[in-house]
Design an enzyme around this catalytic site. Sequence first.
Site, PDB file in Angstrom:
ATOM      1  N   ASP A 193     -29.880  10.854 -32.559  1.00  0.00           N
ATOM      2  CA  ASP A 193     -29.203  12.297 -33.070  1.00  0.00           C
ATOM      3  C   ASP A 193     -30.213  13.356 -33.573  1.00  0.00           C
ATOM      4  O   ASP A 193     -29.745  13.855 -34.279  1.00  0.00           O
ATOM      5  CB  ASP A 193     -27.897  12.037 -33.978  1.00  0.00           C
ATOM      6  CG  ASP A 193     -27.044  10.953 -33.556  1.00  0.00           C
ATOM      7  OD1 ASP A 193     -26.726  10.942 -32.356  1.00  0.00           O
ATOM      8  OD2 ASP A 193     -26.364  10.398 -34.267  1.00  0.00           O
ATOM      9  N   LYS A 221     -32.106  15.499 -29.350  1.00  0.00           N
ATOM     10  CA  LYS A 221     -32.802  15.282 -28.017  1.00  0.00           C
ATOM     11  C   LYS A 221     -32.293  16.035 -26.845  1.00  0.00           C
ATOM     12  O   LYS A 221     -32.868  16.691 -26.149  1.00  0.00           O
ATOM     13  CB  LYS A 221     -32.866  13.745 -27.528  1.00  0.00           C
ATOM     14  CG  LYS A 221     -33.286  12.902 -28.732  1.00  0.00           C
ATOM     15  CD  LYS A 221     -33.295  11.373 -28.428  1.00  0.00           C
ATOM     16  CE  LYS A 221     -32.021  10.865 -28.610  1.00  0.00           C
ATOM     17  NZ  LYS A 221     -31.359  10.827 -29.960  1.00  0.00           N
ATOM     18  N   GLY A 225     -24.765  10.328 -27.287  1.00  0.00           N
ATOM     19  CA  GLY A 225     -24.152  11.452 -27.251  1.00  0.00           C
ATOM     20  C   GLY A 225     -25.026  12.567 -27.383  1.00  0.00           C
ATOM     21  O   GLY A 225     -25.571  12.646 -28.776  1.00  0.00           O
ATOM     22  N   HIS A 226     -25.283  13.203 -26.363  1.00  0.00           N
ATOM     23  CA  HIS A 226     -26.438  14.341 -26.305  1.00  0.00           C
ATOM     24  C   HIS A 226     -25.753  15.588 -26.410  1.00  0.00           C
ATOM     25  O   HIS A 226     -25.101  16.099 -25.287  1.00  0.00           O
ATOM     26  CB  HIS A 226     -27.363  14.079 -25.382  1.00  0.00           C
ATOM     27  CG  HIS A 226     -28.399  12.751 -25.459  1.00  0.00           C
ATOM     28  ND1 HIS A 226     -29.266  12.515 -24.494  1.00  0.00           N
ATOM     29  CD2 HIS A 226     -28.251  12.002 -26.443  1.00  0.00           C
ATOM     30  CE1 HIS A 226     -30.020  11.296 -25.202  1.00  0.00           C
ATOM     31  NE2 HIS A 226     -29.050  10.976 -26.310  1.00  0.00           N
ATOM     32  N   THR A 227     -25.704  16.356 -27.160  1.00  0.00           N
ATOM     33  CA  THR A 227     -25.249  17.589 -27.280  1.00  0.00           C
ATOM     34  C   THR A 227     -25.949  18.859 -26.954  1.00  0.00           C
ATOM     35  O   THR A 227     -27.077  19.002 -27.333  1.00  0.00           O
ATOM     36  CB  THR A 227     -24.710  17.869 -28.714  1.00  0.00           C
ATOM     37  OG1 THR A 227     -24.044  16.894 -29.482  1.00  0.00           O
ATOM     38  CG2 THR A 227     -23.525  18.986 -28.698  1.00  0.00           C
ATOM     39  N   GLN A 248     -31.100   7.131 -28.158  1.00  0.00           N
ATOM     40  CA  GLN A 248     -30.874   6.629 -29.351  1.00  0.00           C
ATOM     41  C   GLN A 248     -32.369   7.023 -29.985  1.00  0.00           C
ATOM     42  O   GLN A 248     -33.133   8.292 -29.869  1.00  0.00           O
ATOM     43  CB  GLN A 248     -30.933   4.978 -29.412  1.00  0.00           C
ATOM     44  CG  GLN A 248     -29.746   4.530 -28.909  1.00  0.00           C
ATOM     45  CD  GLN A 248     -29.383   4.590 -27.712  1.00  0.00           C
ATOM     46  OE1 GLN A 248     -29.939   4.081 -26.825  1.00  0.00           O
ATOM     47  NE2 GLN A 248     -28.300   5.312 -27.455  1.00  0.00           N
ATOM     48  N   ARG A 293     -22.297  11.021 -40.064  1.00  0.00           N
ATOM     49  CA  ARG A 293     -23.558  10.142 -40.161  1.00  0.00           C
ATOM     50  C   ARG A 293     -23.946  10.171 -41.722  1.00  0.00           C
ATOM     51  O   ARG A 293     -23.374  11.195 -42.740  1.00  0.00           O
ATOM     52  CB  ARG A 293     -24.331  11.238 -39.290  1.00  0.00           C
ATOM     53  CG  ARG A 293     -24.039  11.044 -38.005  1.00  0.00           C
ATOM     54  CD  ARG A 293     -24.960  12.111 -37.083  1.00  0.00           C
ATOM     55  NE  ARG A 293     -24.606  12.240 -35.636  1.00  0.00           N
ATOM     56  CZ  ARG A 293     -24.726  13.324 -34.814  1.00  0.00           C
ATOM     57  NH1 ARG A 293     -25.283  14.393 -35.529  1.00  0.00           N
ATOM     58  NH2 ARG A 293     -24.447  13.253 -33.851  1.00  0.00           N
TER      59      ARG A 293
HETATM   60  P1  GDP Z   1     -29.026  13.736 -29.522  1.00  0.00           P
HETATM   61  O1  GDP Z   1     -28.248  12.627 -29.709  1.00  0.00           O
HETATM   62  O2  GDP Z   1     -30.617  13.544 -30.223  1.00  0.00           O
HETATM   63  O3  GDP Z   1     -29.308  14.519 -28.415  1.00  0.00           O
HETATM   64  O4  GDP Z   1     -28.343  14.540 -30.743  1.00  0.00           O
HETATM   65  P2  GDP Z   1     -26.811  14.853 -31.103  1.00  0.00           P
HETATM   66  O5  GDP Z   1     -26.479  15.992 -29.896  1.00  0.00           O
HETATM   67  O6  GDP Z   1     -26.085  13.581 -31.103  1.00  0.00           O
HETATM   68  O7  GDP Z   1     -26.802  15.559 -32.484  1.00  0.00           O
HETATM   69  C1  GDP Z   1     -27.612  16.867 -32.682  1.00  0.00           C
HETATM   70  C2  GDP Z   1     -26.709  17.718 -33.257  1.00  0.00           C
HETATM   71  O8  GDP Z   1     -27.404  18.930 -34.037  1.00  0.00           O
HETATM   72  C3  GDP Z   1     -25.903  18.551 -32.063  1.00  0.00           C
HETATM   73  O9  GDP Z   1     -24.563  18.980 -32.465  1.00  0.00           O
HETATM   74  C4  GDP Z   1     -26.809  19.698 -31.786  1.00  0.00           C
HETATM   75  O10 GDP Z   1     -25.919  20.885 -30.953  1.00  0.00           O
HETATM   76  C5  GDP Z   1     -27.335  20.250 -33.116  1.00  0.00           C
HETATM   77  N1  GDP Z   1     -28.616  20.791 -33.130  1.00  0.00           N
HETATM   78  C6  GDP Z   1     -29.826  20.470 -32.365  1.00  0.00           C
HETATM   79  N2  GDP Z   1     -30.516  21.374 -32.826  1.00  0.00           N
HETATM   80  C7  GDP Z   1     -30.368  22.036 -34.081  1.00  0.00           C
HETATM   81  C8  GDP Z   1     -30.851  22.834 -34.811  1.00  0.00           C
HETATM   82  O11 GDP Z   1     -31.840  23.182 -34.870  1.00  0.00           O
HETATM   83  N3  GDP Z   1     -29.931  23.277 -35.760  1.00  0.00           N
HETATM   84  C9  GDP Z   1     -28.577  23.074 -35.872  1.00  0.00           C
HETATM   85  N4  GDP Z   1     -27.910  23.494 -37.045  1.00  0.00           N
HETATM   86  N5  GDP Z   1     -28.091  22.163 -35.059  1.00  0.00           N
HETATM   87  C10 GDP Z   1     -28.814  21.625 -34.101  1.00  0.00           C
HETATM   88  P1  IMO Z   2     -28.181   9.124 -29.467  1.00  0.00           P
HETATM   89  O1  IMO Z   2     -29.073   8.959 -27.894  1.00  0.00           O
HETATM   90  C1  IMO Z   2     -27.206   7.148 -32.998  1.00  0.00           C
HETATM   91  C2  IMO Z   2     -26.438   2.968 -33.273  1.00  0.00           C
HETATM   92  C3  IMO Z   2     -24.888   2.736 -33.505  1.00  0.00           C
HETATM   93  C4  IMO Z   2     -25.310   1.356 -34.076  1.00  0.00           C
HETATM   94  C5  IMO Z   2     -26.225   0.710 -33.479  1.00  0.00           C
HETATM   95  C6  IMO Z   2     -25.949  -0.179 -32.569  1.00  0.00           C
HETATM   96  O2  IMO Z   2     -26.953  10.369 -29.483  1.00  0.00           O
HETATM   97  O3  IMO Z   2     -29.111   9.456 -30.451  1.00  0.00           O
HETATM   98  P2  IMO Z   2     -24.786  -0.024 -29.983  1.00  0.00           P
HETATM   99  O4  IMO Z   2     -23.455   0.835 -29.532  1.00  0.00           O
HETATM  100  O5  IMO Z   2     -26.016   0.672 -29.366  1.00  0.00           O
HETATM  101  O6  IMO Z   2     -24.854  -1.634 -29.800  1.00  0.00           O
HETATM  102  O7  IMO Z   2     -24.916   0.166 -31.612  1.00  0.00           O
HETATM  103  O8  IMO Z   2     -26.828   1.952 -32.846  1.00  0.00           O
HETATM  104  N1  IMO Z   2     -26.276   3.917 -32.176  1.00  0.00           N
HETATM  105  C7  IMO Z   2     -26.651   5.330 -32.181  1.00  0.00           C
HETATM  106  N2  IMO Z   2     -26.906   6.153 -33.550  1.00  0.00           N
HETATM  107  N3  IMO Z   2     -27.373   7.944 -31.705  1.00  0.00           N
HETATM  108  C8  IMO Z   2     -27.243   7.148 -30.919  1.00  0.00           C
HETATM  109  O9  IMO Z   2     -27.484   7.708 -29.515  1.00  0.00           O
HETATM  110  C9  IMO Z   2     -26.976   6.006 -30.911  1.00  0.00           C
HETATM  111  N4  IMO Z   2     -26.840   4.745 -30.216  1.00  0.00           N
HETATM  112  C10 IMO Z   2     -26.153   3.767 -30.952  1.00  0.00           C
HETATM  113  O10 IMO Z   2     -24.284   3.673 -34.520  1.00  0.00           O
HETATM  114  O11 IMO Z   2     -25.684   1.855 -35.493  1.00  0.00           O
HETATM  115 MG    MG Z   3     -26.542  11.715 -30.146  1.00  0.00          MG
END
Ligand code: GDP
Ligand code: IMO
Ligand code: MG
Length: 425
Positions: A13, A16, A40-42, A223, A304
């Site tokens: 998170d 990415k 979960g990539h936002t 991850q 988180r």
């Molecule tokens: P990922 O799994 O690495 O793709 O990250 P996630 O999407 O799970 O979580 C990152 C969150 O931070 C998302 O809601 C993004 O829209 C948000 N985000 C990314 N870059 C920034 C930033 O520089 N500032 C803020 N405030 N939010 C960000």
């Molecule tokens: P992105 O790509 C954050 C964590 C779960 C748990 C552990 C094992 O969005 O960064 P699993 O379901 O993979 O067997 O769970 O890994 N986990 C993540 N935490 N971001 C993720 O993906 C994750 N994918 C798995 O919360 O601790």
């Molecule tokens: Mg994520």
Amino acid sequence: MPNTVLIGAQWGDEGKGKIVDVLSREADVVVRYQGGSNAGHTIEIGPERYVLHLVPSGILHADKINVIGNGLVIDPIALVSEIRDLLKRGIQAAGRLWISDRAHLALAYHQAVDASREGRAEGDQKIGTTKRGIGPTYSDKMMRIGLRMGDLVSDDYRRLIPQRLEEKNRQLCAMGAAPLDSAELVAQLAEAAAFLAPYITDTIVLLNQAYRAGKNILFEGAQGTMLDIDFGTYPYVTSSNSTSGGACTGTGLPPQSIQRVVGVIKAYTTRVGEGPFPTELNDATGEFIRQQGREFGATTGRPRRCGWFDAVVARYAAMINGIDCWAMTKIDVLDQVKTLRICTAYEAHGRRYETVPADIRLLAACKPVYEDFEGWQSKTSDINRYEDLPVRARAYIDRLCAITGVPAGIVSVGPRRDSTFRLTL
Ligand code: GDP
Ligand code: IMO
Ligand code: MG
């Protein structure tokens, strides 16, 4: 653009999805190489917010090829609904999304085993998985009893599912969970197979042809380093190699094809699920960061856990992945924090640790050694040029780079494309 592997340097998170979306502009092909719908990539574009789980984040650029590599574990039913949701929002996948015939299938019985194990686990036995069947599917792959996307195309799943369910249902019953109906699962898969068949291909050939033709390839990690099955905080990890090493085994592209590694890292640290987290803040500051950063899981909605930047983790990630530069995100979340803390080392049982120990109990006992840093206490999210960031914010970024030995290539101050400063990449 040099062929680039983009990985998460912390516990996932890191942002990415956003950074892949920004870099995709210069790529021809975006490929996911591990994980599954636990990711979960936002991506935020204007008023639109997309959360991608299996489909690569390059899909939002109309002219890019997107590949789901052999290293993934795919829930076919979840993938169908993800593609359908994109179609509903005007994003076409046909002809520009390809799925490896070698990727494994994460099926209902994997999810049931995952959920049931998590449900029964007590105390430190609980991992806090996403319950997407990730661990059980990778286990079956290694046990050589998995099903692959190719089995959907060849119809072999019709023969294999009843065989597998015999054993899986025994396991489920022993765990006190309900057995699954074979005919029902086959019927669900038949529908998904018909939908997905046109996307399934030999992506190893496709990717290597693109590579040899000089196309630019962006590898999208899921991850993060500390969740890697080999290098993470085992057993509180996911079940794949989320570090840059996984990029080759998960795609069939050779090591020579990788020219650059970008580490995505937050200006602080978060973690979802169980396991040690030395810089965790169980106080008002942690809650403040959670609210400011909207730190709630993109896949499960769980809050988180939040904490200070951990340079021990960052240095370890830089070493393992070979990180050339950081894409540093979420600087804006710290705008109002008066005093920031940076963890430079750990201490436990009277000893100092400069790197992440393998022993999980030792890591749990580790106390951070902090260096304090005066915050900038002004708004950064509407700033358009890096040079216009407050001096203290730039000093914080410089300090994180100096302490980790890695320069900043990108700095991000908001979720949207235009809140991104490109420094060296
Ligand atoms: P990922 O799994 O690495 O793709 O990250 P996630 O999407 O799970 O979580 C990152 C969150 O931070 C998302 O809601 C993004 O829209 C948000 N985000 C990314 N870059 C920034 C930033 O520089 N500032 C803020 N405030 N939010 C960000
Ligand atoms: P992105 O790509 C954050 C964590 C779960 C748990 C552990 C094992 O969005 O960064 P699993 O379901 O993979 O067997 O769970 O890994 N986990 C993540 N935490 N971001 C993720 O993906 C994750 N994918 C798995 O919360 O601790
Ligand atoms: Mg994520």
